[in-house]
Design an enzyme around this catalytic site. Structure first.
Site, PDB file in Angstrom:
ATOM      1  N   ASN A   7       0.849  -1.192   0.000  1.00 12.29           N
ATOM      2  CA  ASN A   7       0.000   0.000   0.000  1.00 12.29           C
ATOM      3  C   ASN A   7       0.892   1.252   0.000  1.00 12.29           C
ATOM      4  OD1 ASN A   7      -1.413   2.269   1.149  1.00 12.29           O
ATOM      5  ND2 ASN A   7      -3.045   0.879   1.765  1.00 12.29           N
ATOM      6  N   ASP A   9      -0.208   4.468   0.035  1.00 13.57           N
ATOM      7  CA  ASP A   9      -0.941   5.666   0.477  1.00 13.57           C
ATOM      8  C   ASP A   9      -0.051   6.682   1.167  1.00 13.57           C
ATOM      9  OD1 ASP A   9      -3.243   4.399  -0.325  1.00 13.57           O
ATOM     10  OD2 ASP A   9      -4.035   4.072   1.698  1.00 13.57           O
ATOM     11  N   HIS A  10       0.850   6.170   2.034  1.00  9.31           N
ATOM     12  CA  HIS A  10       1.558   7.119   2.887  1.00  9.31           C
ATOM     13  C   HIS A  10       2.738   7.805   2.209  1.00  9.31           C
ATOM     14  CE1 HIS A  10      -1.347   6.469   5.823  1.00  9.31           C
ATOM     15  NE2 HIS A  10      -1.054   5.199   6.006  1.00  9.31           N
ATOM     16  N   ARG A  18       3.075  18.683   2.397  1.00  7.63           N
ATOM     17  CA  ARG A  18       3.640  19.914   1.858  1.00  7.63           C
ATOM     18  C   ARG A  18       2.796  20.524   0.736  1.00  7.63           C
ATOM     19  NH1 ARG A  18       9.060  21.616   2.486  1.00  7.63           N
ATOM     20  NH2 ARG A  18       9.383  21.544   4.707  1.00  7.63           N
ATOM     21  N   HIS A  43      -5.770   3.488  -1.369  1.00  7.04           N
ATOM     22  CA  HIS A  43      -7.084   3.760  -0.775  1.00  7.04           C
ATOM     23  C   HIS A  43      -7.486   5.166  -1.195  1.00  7.04           C
ATOM     24  CE1 HIS A  43      -9.687   3.895   3.188  1.00  7.04           C
ATOM     25  NE2 HIS A  43     -10.389   4.200   2.107  1.00  7.04           N
ATOM     26  N   ARG A  45      -9.759   7.877  -0.589  1.00  2.24           N
ATOM     27  CA  ARG A  45     -10.730   8.278   0.438  1.00  2.24           C
ATOM     28  C   ARG A  45     -11.582   9.425  -0.070  1.00  2.24           C
ATOM     29  NH1 ARG A  45      -8.839   6.169   5.724  1.00  2.24           N
ATOM     30  NH2 ARG A  45     -10.607   7.286   6.576  1.00  2.24           N
ATOM     31  N   ARG A  49      -7.320  12.610   1.298  1.00  3.27           N
ATOM     32  CA  ARG A  49      -6.262  13.118   2.184  1.00  3.27           C
ATOM     33  C   ARG A  49      -4.869  12.642   1.755  1.00  3.27           C
ATOM     34  NH1 ARG A  49      -7.522   9.728   7.667  1.00  3.27           N
ATOM     35  NH2 ARG A  49      -9.552  10.678   7.369  1.00  3.27           N
ATOM     36  N   HIS A  50      -4.802  11.543   1.009  1.00  3.27           N
ATOM     37  CA  HIS A  50      -3.474  11.142   0.481  1.00  3.27           C
ATOM     38  C   HIS A  50      -3.577  10.830  -1.014  1.00  3.27           C
ATOM     39  CE1 HIS A  50      -5.268   7.371   1.770  1.00  3.27           C
ATOM     40  NE2 HIS A  50      -4.892   7.477   3.031  1.00  3.27           N
ATOM     41  N   GLU A  70      -8.764   0.221  -2.645  1.00  4.09           N
ATOM     42  CA  GLU A  70      -9.591   0.211  -1.427  1.00  4.09           C
ATOM     43  C   GLU A  70     -10.535   1.385  -1.503  1.00  4.09           C
ATOM     44  OE1 GLU A  70      -7.280   0.514   2.109  1.00  4.09           O
ATOM     45  OE2 GLU A  70      -6.188  -1.316   1.712  1.00  4.09           O
ATOM     46  N   THR A 100      -7.122   6.308  10.508  1.00  5.89           N
ATOM     47  CA  THR A 100      -6.967   5.244   9.517  1.00  5.89           C
ATOM     48  C   THR A 100      -8.210   4.365   9.642  1.00  5.89           C
ATOM     49  OG1 THR A 100      -5.559   3.418   8.772  1.00  5.89           O
ATOM     50  CG2 THR A 100      -5.616   3.828  11.143  1.00  5.89           C
ATOM     51  N   THR A 101      -8.344   3.369   8.745  1.00  5.10           N
ATOM     52  CA  THR A 101      -9.540   2.518   8.805  1.00  5.10           C
ATOM     53  C   THR A 101      -9.607   1.834  10.168  1.00  5.10           C
ATOM     54  OG1 THR A 101      -9.046   2.117   6.493  1.00  5.10           O
ATOM     55  CG2 THR A 101     -10.814   0.825   7.457  1.00  5.10           C
ATOM     56  N   GLU A 151     -10.595  -9.745   3.379  1.00  9.30           N
ATOM     57  CA  GLU A 151      -9.336  -9.340   4.012  1.00  9.30           C
ATOM     58  C   GLU A 151      -9.637  -9.223   5.491  1.00  9.30           C
ATOM     59  OE1 GLU A 151      -7.192  -5.909   2.426  1.00  9.30           O
ATOM     60  OE2 GLU A 151      -6.327  -5.558   4.412  1.00  9.30           O
ATOM     61  N   HIS A 191      -3.691  -4.653   7.919  1.00 12.17           N
ATOM     62  CA  HIS A 191      -3.840  -3.497   8.803  1.00 12.17           C
ATOM     63  C   HIS A 191      -2.936  -3.629  10.024  1.00 12.17           C
ATOM     64  CE1 HIS A 191      -5.259   0.140  10.588  1.00 12.17           C
ATOM     65  NE2 HIS A 191      -5.872   0.386   9.457  1.00 12.17           N
ATOM     66  N   GLY A 192      -1.980  -2.712  10.075  1.00 11.71           N
ATOM     67  CA  GLY A 192      -1.093  -2.632  11.230  1.00 11.71           C
ATOM     68  C   GLY A 192       0.042  -3.647  11.242  1.00 11.71           C
ATOM     69  N   GLY A 213       1.192  -1.437   4.396  1.00  9.43           N
ATOM     70  CA  GLY A 213       1.554  -0.110   3.927  1.00  9.43           C
ATOM     71  C   GLY A 213       2.452   0.656   4.871  1.00  9.43           C
ATOM     72  N   HIS A 214       1.915   1.066   6.009  1.00 10.80           N
ATOM     73  CA  HIS A 214       2.597   2.027   6.874  1.00 10.80           C
ATOM     74  C   HIS A 214       3.984   1.567   7.311  1.00 10.80           C
ATOM     75  CE1 HIS A 214       3.291   4.429  10.571  1.00 10.80           C
ATOM     76  NE2 HIS A 214       2.855   5.372   9.772  1.00 10.80           N
TER      77      HIS A 214
HETATM   78  N1  PXP Z   1      -5.874  -3.134   4.491  1.00 13.27           N
HETATM   79  C1  PXP Z   1      -6.825  -2.188   4.604  1.00 13.27           C
HETATM   80  C2  PXP Z   1      -8.219  -2.544   4.239  1.00 13.27           C
HETATM   81  C3  PXP Z   1      -6.511  -0.880   4.997  1.00 13.27           C
HETATM   82  O1  PXP Z   1      -7.473   0.067   5.083  1.00 13.27           O
HETATM   83  C4  PXP Z   1      -5.159  -0.573   5.273  1.00 13.27           C
HETATM   84  C5  PXP Z   1      -4.786   0.824   5.657  1.00 13.27           C
HETATM   85  O2  PXP Z   1      -4.999   1.683   4.596  1.00 13.27           O
HETATM   86  C6  PXP Z   1      -4.199  -1.595   5.131  1.00 13.27           C
HETATM   87  C7  PXP Z   1      -4.587  -2.865   4.775  1.00 13.27           C
HETATM   88  C8  PXP Z   1      -2.746  -1.344   5.380  1.00 13.27           C
HETATM   89  O3  PXP Z   1      -2.548  -1.053   6.725  1.00 13.27           O
HETATM   90  P1  PXP Z   1      -1.134  -0.536   7.205  1.00 13.27           P
HETATM   91  O4  PXP Z   1      -0.871   0.758   6.507  1.00 13.27           O
HETATM   92  O5  PXP Z   1      -1.302  -0.402   8.682  1.00 13.27           O
HETATM   93  O6  PXP Z   1      -0.138  -1.594   6.803  1.00 13.27           O
END
Ligand code: PXP
Length: 239
Positions: A7, A9-10, A18, A43, A45, A49-50, A70, A100-101, A151, A191-192, A213-214
């Site tokens: 992912n 996104d970040h 910026r 994702h 949104r 936001r990103h 997403e 976040t979600t 998921e 997630h996480g 992602g993060h």
């Molecule tokens: N899966 C879903 C459905 C999410 O919403 C996210 C966060 O955008 C992720 C996975 C990835 O999570 P993380 O950025 O914590 O790895």
């Protein structure tokens, strides 16, 4: 071996901090694929936001593995998905004020609406995944409304404050993965998940793909720091 969907996104979050045109999430997607990512996740949104629509369209064009979009099951997002045609849509809940979600989609409450969205996407040739908590009734409902994949939300496990809580949450994930697999749903997880928590999934072969992602973007910032500073020092030394 399970697959890894990255992912990006970040990378866009840094750009938006910026309000300029770098770092470029499209470049991050190419780098992730070069390193072996099995899919790229974005994702889109409601508040942009990103990731924005331009990012989704460009990444659609350059991605060679697969694009996983997403999104919330809104008519605006459905219109974009039908136009962009990602390989997979992952339906997620979305609250404007969340960082976040925060949880899986509640399929018991939103069953009819989500069923319609699943059907529209599938008729357009887009595979549909539903992001849900590791809960038996949610998984059965995902199967009932004809989703291709689930998921499993791993956030409660990854963020658990105590060892006992972590054990309890992981047991829920194991049960959910086995039930999903039995129902012939493709089972993904995300997630996480970080470089530590991923180790717990050893042997849980029902999971086809991890969506991360993060932690990856965070590590990329630090592993790239020395080179980034060297590059700037070199430019300064040539002044
Ligand atoms: N899966 C879903 C459905 C999410 O919403 C996210 C966060 O955008 C992720 C996975 C990835 O999570 P993380 O950025 O914590 O790895």
């Amino acid at each position: 071996m399970a697959q890894l969907a990255v992912n990006v996104d970040h990378v866009a979050t840094l750009r938006e901090a910026r309000g300029i045109n770098y770092p470029e999430p499209v470049a991050a997607a190419i780098a992730a694929e070069t390193a072996g990512a099995d899919g790229i996740v974005v994702h889109l949104r409601e508040d942009r936001r990103h990731i924005n629509e331009r990012d989704v369209r460009l990444i659609r064009q350059i991605v060679q593995s697969k694009l996983i979009l997403e999104m919330a099951a809104t008519s605006e997002m459905l219109g974009i998905a039908l136009d962009v045609k990602p390989d997979t849509v992952t339906l997620v809940p979305e609250k404007r004020e969340e960082l976040t979600t925060e949880g899986g989609l509640d399929l018991i409450t939103h069953q009819n609406h989500v069923r319609e969205t699943v059907s529209t996407l599938k008729n357009a040739g887009i595979a549909v995944c539903i992001f849900i908590d590791p809960d038996l009734d949610q998984i059965k409902t995902a199967h009932k409304i004809d989703a291709d994949m689930i998921e499993i939300h791993t956030g409660a496990f990854c963020d658990a404050a105590t060892g006992n809580q972590r054990k309890r949450e992981f047991a829920r994930i194991v049960d959910a993965a086995k039930i999903g697999h039995k129902l012939k749903l493709e089972v993904n997880a995300g997630h996480g998940i970080c470089y530590n928590t991923i180790k717990s999934f050893k042997g849980l072969n029902e999971i086809t793909e991890f969506s991360i992602g993060h932690s990856i973007v965070s590590r990329a910032v630090l592993t790239g720091m020395e080179q980034a500073v060297r590059d700037m020092k070199e430019l300064i030394s040539g002044l």
